[in-house]
Design a protein around this motif. Sequence first.
Motif, mmCIF file in Angstrom:
data_model
loop_
_atom_site.group_PDB
_atom_site.id
_atom_site.type_symbol
_atom_site.label_atom_id
_atom_site.label_comp_id
_atom_site.label_asym_id
_atom_site.label_seq_id
_atom_site.Cartn_x
_atom_site.Cartn_y
_atom_site.Cartn_z
ATOM 1 N N ASN A 77 -2.364 -30.758 3.196
ATOM 2 C CA ASN A 77 -3.691 -30.836 5.113
ATOM 3 C C ASN A 77 -4.285 -29.600 4.857
ATOM 4 O O ASN A 77 -5.538 -30.050 5.805
ATOM 5 C CB ASN A 77 -2.499 -30.171 6.086
ATOM 6 C CG ASN A 77 -1.407 -31.625 6.097
ATOM 7 O OD1 ASN A 77 -1.958 -32.542 5.257
ATOM 8 N ND2 ASN A 77 -0.305 -31.874 7.183
ATOM 9 N N LEU A 78 -4.353 -28.727 4.412
ATOM 10 C CA LEU A 78 -5.323 -27.998 4.145
ATOM 11 C C LEU A 78 -6.571 -27.644 4.263
ATOM 12 O O LEU A 78 -7.599 -27.035 4.374
ATOM 13 C CB LEU A 78 -3.878 -26.041 4.473
ATOM 14 C CG LEU A 78 -2.932 -25.365 5.679
ATOM 15 C CD1 LEU A 78 -2.484 -24.896 4.406
ATOM 16 C CD2 LEU A 78 -3.929 -24.924 6.524
ATOM 17 N N ASN A 79 -6.757 -28.186 2.129
ATOM 18 C CA ASN A 79 -7.249 -28.360 1.419
ATOM 19 C C ASN A 79 -8.774 -29.132 2.470
ATOM 20 O O ASN A 79 -9.418 -28.994 2.280
ATOM 21 C CB ASN A 79 -6.716 -28.847 -0.409
ATOM 22 C CG ASN A 79 -6.274 -27.862 -0.606
ATOM 23 O OD1 ASN A 79 -6.603 -26.475 0.099
ATOM 24 N ND2 ASN A 79 -5.499 -27.710 -1.176
ATOM 25 N N ALA A 97 -9.182 -30.219 5.212
ATOM 26 C CA ALA A 97 -9.410 -29.470 6.896
ATOM 27 C C ALA A 97 -10.779 -28.267 6.145
ATOM 28 O O ALA A 97 -11.501 -28.042 6.612
ATOM 29 C CB ALA A 97 -8.337 -28.498 7.933
ATOM 30 N N ILE A 98 -10.443 -27.914 4.806
ATOM 31 C CA ILE A 98 -11.210 -26.476 4.504
ATOM 32 C C ILE A 98 -12.691 -27.066 3.697
ATOM 33 O O ILE A 98 -13.954 -26.999 3.909
ATOM 34 C CB ILE A 98 -10.981 -25.769 3.376
ATOM 35 C CG1 ILE A 98 -9.135 -24.699 4.304
ATOM 36 C CG2 ILE A 98 -11.247 -24.832 2.934
ATOM 37 C CD1 ILE A 98 -8.593 -24.234 3.234
ATOM 38 N N ARG A 99 -11.787 -28.267 2.997
ATOM 39 C CA ARG A 99 -12.998 -29.129 2.640
ATOM 40 C C ARG A 99 -14.525 -29.837 3.221
ATOM 41 O O ARG A 99 -15.486 -29.461 3.704
ATOM 42 C CB ARG A 99 -12.232 -30.269 1.574
ATOM 43 C CG ARG A 99 -13.673 -31.003 0.949
ATOM 44 C CD ARG A 99 -12.640 -31.905 -0.003
ATOM 45 N NE ARG A 99 -11.850 -31.499 -0.769
ATOM 46 C CZ ARG A 99 -10.663 -32.365 -0.388
ATOM 47 N NH1 ARG A 99 -9.917 -32.750 0.684
ATOM 48 N NH2 ARG A 99 -10.074 -31.222 -1.769
ATOM 49 N N ALA A 100 -13.474 -29.990 4.441
ATOM 50 C CA ALA A 100 -14.496 -30.605 5.259
ATOM 51 C C ALA A 100 -15.471 -29.751 6.167
ATOM 52 O O ALA A 100 -16.137 -30.297 6.727
ATOM 53 C CB ALA A 100 -13.204 -31.616 6.743
ATOM 54 N N MET A 101 -14.474 -28.660 6.465
ATOM 55 C CA MET A 101 -15.125 -27.631 6.898
ATOM 56 C C MET A 101 -16.343 -27.031 6.678
ATOM 57 O O MET A 101 -17.616 -26.364 6.595
ATOM 58 C CB MET A 101 -14.463 -26.034 7.413
ATOM 59 C CG MET A 101 -13.881 -27.039 8.505
ATOM 60 S SD MET A 101 -13.062 -25.156 9.342
ATOM 61 C CE MET A 101 -11.415 -25.003 7.760
ATOM 62 N N LYS A 102 -16.071 -26.882 4.798
ATOM 63 C CA LYS A 102 -17.205 -26.387 3.836
ATOM 64 C C LYS A 102 -18.320 -27.345 3.633
ATOM 65 O O LYS A 102 -19.426 -27.094 3.152
ATOM 66 C CB LYS A 102 -16.763 -25.907 2.615
ATOM 67 C CG LYS A 102 -15.751 -25.249 2.886
ATOM 68 C CD LYS A 102 -14.584 -24.672 1.228
ATOM 69 C CE LYS A 102 -15.562 -24.695 0.062
ATOM 70 N NZ LYS A 102 -15.138 -24.706 -1.164
ATOM 71 N N ILE A 116 -3.195 -19.391 6.441
ATOM 72 C CA ILE A 116 -2.221 -20.117 6.018
ATOM 73 C C ILE A 116 -1.586 -20.833 4.528
ATOM 74 O O ILE A 116 -0.289 -21.233 4.226
ATOM 75 C CB ILE A 116 -2.198 -21.471 7.104
ATOM 76 C CG1 ILE A 116 -2.305 -20.999 8.977
ATOM 77 C CG2 ILE A 116 -0.906 -22.611 7.126
ATOM 78 C CD1 ILE A 116 -2.457 -22.141 9.931
ATOM 79 N N ARG A 117 -2.915 -21.189 3.945
ATOM 80 C CA ARG A 117 -3.099 -21.299 2.943
ATOM 81 C C ARG A 117 -2.289 -20.901 1.508
ATOM 82 O O ARG A 117 -1.732 -20.629 0.937
ATOM 83 C CB ARG A 117 -4.019 -21.624 2.075
ATOM 84 C CG ARG A 117 -3.930 -22.885 1.185
ATOM 85 C CD ARG A 117 -6.172 -23.125 0.302
ATOM 86 N NE ARG A 117 -6.638 -22.533 -0.008
ATOM 87 C CZ ARG A 117 -7.966 -22.493 -0.514
ATOM 88 N NH1 ARG A 117 -7.815 -23.688 -0.889
ATOM 89 N NH2 ARG A 117 -8.246 -22.205 -0.788
ATOM 90 N N ILE A 159 -3.391 -26.176 -6.846
ATOM 91 C CA ILE A 159 -4.661 -26.637 -5.654
ATOM 92 C C ILE A 159 -5.595 -26.589 -4.415
ATOM 93 O O ILE A 159 -5.209 -25.994 -3.846
ATOM 94 C CB ILE A 159 -3.725 -27.802 -5.201
ATOM 95 C CG1 ILE A 159 -3.278 -28.640 -6.426
ATOM 96 C CG2 ILE A 159 -4.891 -29.682 -4.996
ATOM 97 C CD1 ILE A 159 -1.675 -29.702 -6.118
ATOM 98 N N THR A 160 -6.583 -26.582 -5.068
ATOM 99 C CA THR A 160 -7.545 -26.354 -3.740
ATOM 100 C C THR A 160 -8.557 -27.139 -3.341
ATOM 101 O O THR A 160 -8.917 -27.776 -3.984
ATOM 102 C CB THR A 160 -8.590 -25.047 -4.021
ATOM 103 O OG1 THR A 160 -9.577 -25.188 -4.892
ATOM 104 C CG2 THR A 160 -7.781 -23.792 -4.826
ATOM 105 N N GLU A 161 -9.721 -26.628 -2.405
ATOM 106 C CA GLU A 161 -10.360 -27.805 -1.787
ATOM 107 C C GLU A 161 -11.415 -28.370 -2.283
ATOM 108 O O GLU A 161 -11.798 -29.351 -2.751
ATOM 109 C CB GLU A 161 -10.983 -27.091 -0.229
ATOM 110 C CG GLU A 161 -12.205 -26.239 -0.901
ATOM 111 C CD GLU A 161 -11.217 -24.712 -0.905
ATOM 112 O OE1 GLU A 161 -12.605 -23.846 -1.218
ATOM 113 O OE2 GLU A 161 -10.300 -24.483 -1.429
#
Length: 472
Positions: A101-103, A105-110, A133-134, A151-153
């Motif tokens: 979930n966090l990845n 969101a991070i990907r979308a923001m970037k 949180i990640r 696994i990251t964004e």
Amino acid sequence: MKNIKLHFYFIMIAMIFSAISCKKLVEKPISFVQPSDFYTTPSQIEATFAASMNKVWDYWGGYGYGMGNFIDDDQYGGGDLVIGNNHASDLWSAHYGAIANLNSAIRAMKRGSLGSSVSQEEFDQLMGQAKFIRAYNYFMLVRMFGDLPLITEDSEDPAITKMTRSPIADVYALIVSDFTEAAKKIPRKWDDFPGRPTSGAAKGLLAKAYLTMATYPLNDASNYAKAADYANQVIQEGDYSLVPDINNVFSVATKYGPEMMWSLNSNYADINTDPQIYRPGILDGWGDQSIQPEWEQQYPQTPRKAAYLLTDVNGVHYTAWDEGRPYIKKFMYDSQDDYDNYSSVMNMPVIRFADVLLIYAEAANMAAGAPTQAAVDAVNQVIDRANGYANIAAHPKLTTAMSKEDFDAAVIEERNQELCFEFDRWFDLIRKHILKEKSIPDIQQNFSVDDYLFPIPDNDVELGGLKQNPGY
């Protein structure tokens, strides 16, 4: 990895069926929210944070009922040091679900999903919380399972890409990077938003990560100084302090401070697991989470013991209870009405100021090669409160006259007593490599060096191609 891949497959299947259903029911759908349309507002990003945390702190799930995964330490009752396949697989799935979930969101923001709708300050705060949180999720995972799929964004889609395990050092590099970014981007406090991560909490967890990296399995002693530095920053900033009365540390009134730096949060809209799990039958509880009697018997008679451990009720000692074991009193602060309604709003601490003081004491002593006055002062704050600000011979304050080794052992024992049942003891036993030494004598014959890591879940070994940890 099946557990992680299934998450993506289910989403894809759900989207396909949703599209088919819409086509059958409505010739021209008014709207359809696709993944590319999400994460366009701060509230959508924050909803992802809440969903991620709900995976690891859930009603009868995650750490809401996760004590059994750590039952083989020397505190919880019922452990036997027989760790079988799929042990803690529920936590593996919960943490990786949160990370997925966090990845996203991070990907979308970037990629600019928020556009110009937010200021740079608000963008930084959202990104800082996501990274915080990640980092927390990976910090929990790496201490349980060792080498991990990282696994990251920026990773390729794990649903179609074979994943491999990255070395522990690489996982910690991401943890340090994420917590460091969080410490710079999120505020020291939130007005009207209790429970959100703060820069102080990020620094406290950075200190804890560095302390762990200084000990087993990485054993990089240069990290002691880094741990001491970050812990000292928290101390010097003065945003947190010990709750003066040991009986109020875990009260509802203090669940968001001044000592609780960051917790797994509960409220009436999202309650914790039923409080009956913490109480024995003599208090109309279910008796799920008891204490090892041998451990209780070694705990010094202090006001802290009376506040944290339940050993008698109305003069009836636990040896006369049906369970024959003591219980965890520090999590019994729900009101009687809440208890009767099975509605716990208890928080589970992730990082407390008492923890930071003890991290500093341990790290400063090891970095200097002897206990410094500042290290002594830090640990003695915790001891003094535990003793009700009196001198108790069975639980004396520490001094600079102690050797490095004796001081270190005393600080670890203080952590044992102060942070009991907060998911810390197991990790201290692992990183100090004293699991066998501290095991209850009756189960020491079951100890294996393989116990220092939990097993990778069978599904991810068999279908995901991940190499299993030794001994499983």
